[in-house]
Design a protein around this motif. Structure first.
Motif, PDB file in Angstrom:
ATOM      1  N   ASP A  47       0.895  -1.157   0.000  1.00 53.95           N
ATOM      2  CA  ASP A  47       0.000   0.000   0.000  1.00 53.95           C
ATOM      3  C   ASP A  47       0.930   1.203   0.000  1.00 53.95           C
ATOM      4  O   ASP A  47       1.626   1.464   0.982  1.00 53.95           O
ATOM      5  CB  ASP A  47      -0.884  -0.016   1.245  1.00 53.95           C
ATOM      6  CG  ASP A  47      -1.761   1.215   1.347  1.00 53.95           C
ATOM      7  OD1 ASP A  47      -1.834   1.997   0.378  1.00 53.95           O
ATOM      8  OD2 ASP A  47      -2.385   1.403   2.410  1.00 53.95           O
ATOM      9  N   LYS A  52      -2.987   3.133  -9.025  1.00 48.01           N
ATOM     10  CA  LYS A  52      -2.877   2.338  -7.811  1.00 48.01           C
ATOM     11  C   LYS A  52      -1.888   1.208  -8.067  1.00 48.01           C
ATOM     12  O   LYS A  52      -2.030   0.463  -9.020  1.00 48.01           O
ATOM     13  CB  LYS A  52      -4.245   1.748  -7.451  1.00 48.01           C
ATOM     14  CG  LYS A  52      -4.210   0.914  -6.187  1.00 48.01           C
ATOM     15  CD  LYS A  52      -5.589   0.385  -5.863  1.00 48.01           C
ATOM     16  CE  LYS A  52      -5.651  -0.350  -4.567  1.00 48.01           C
ATOM     17  NZ  LYS A  52      -4.745  -1.443  -4.405  1.00 48.01           N
ATOM     18  N   ASN A  82       0.788   4.246   0.394  1.00 51.20           N
ATOM     19  CA  ASN A  82       0.664   5.302   1.395  1.00 51.20           C
ATOM     20  C   ASN A  82       1.220   4.912   2.754  1.00 51.20           C
ATOM     21  O   ASN A  82       1.619   5.770   3.531  1.00 51.20           O
ATOM     22  CB  ASN A  82      -0.804   5.708   1.551  1.00 51.20           C
ATOM     23  CG  ASN A  82      -1.355   6.324   0.296  1.00 51.20           C
ATOM     24  OD1 ASN A  82      -0.648   7.024  -0.411  1.00 51.20           O
ATOM     25  ND2 ASN A  82      -2.612   6.045   0.018  1.00 51.20           N
ATOM     26  N   ASN A  83       1.269   3.604   3.046  1.00 44.82           N
ATOM     27  CA  ASN A  83       1.578   3.190   4.419  1.00 44.82           C
ATOM     28  C   ASN A  83       2.768   2.250   4.576  1.00 44.82           C
ATOM     29  O   ASN A  83       3.184   2.008   5.704  1.00 44.82           O
ATOM     30  CB  ASN A  83       0.348   2.494   5.025  1.00 44.82           C
ATOM     31  CG  ASN A  83      -0.856   3.400   5.041  1.00 44.82           C
ATOM     32  OD1 ASN A  83      -0.745   4.591   5.286  1.00 44.82           O
ATOM     33  ND2 ASN A  83      -2.009   2.847   4.744  1.00 44.82           N
TER      34      ASN A  83
END
Length: 61
Positions: free
Chosen positions: A11, A51, A13-14
């Motif tokens: 992911d 994505k 973003n994390n």
């Protein structure tokens, strides 16, 4: 020469720290990192939003 291919679920973003720890744990040399870019939504199809589902990491041992 021998190579090993790793699939790394991510992911974007994390998971920066998780990716850094994984790359530092590899014993060989990293040859390439290839992102899998999923184009599923209307915005992603036209390139406005992307994505990344996973990375393919190629390691030379």
């Amino acid at each position: 020469m021998k190579y090993k291919v790793h699939r790394f679920e991510i992911d974007m973003n994390n998971d920066q720290i998780k990716l850094e720890q994984f790359l530092n744990s590899l014993n060989g040399d990293i040859v390439s990192i290839i992102p899998n870019i999923a184009k599923t939504s209307f915005l992603q199809i036209y390139g406005i939003s992307r994505k990344i589902d996973f990375l393919i990491i190629i390691e030379k041992i």
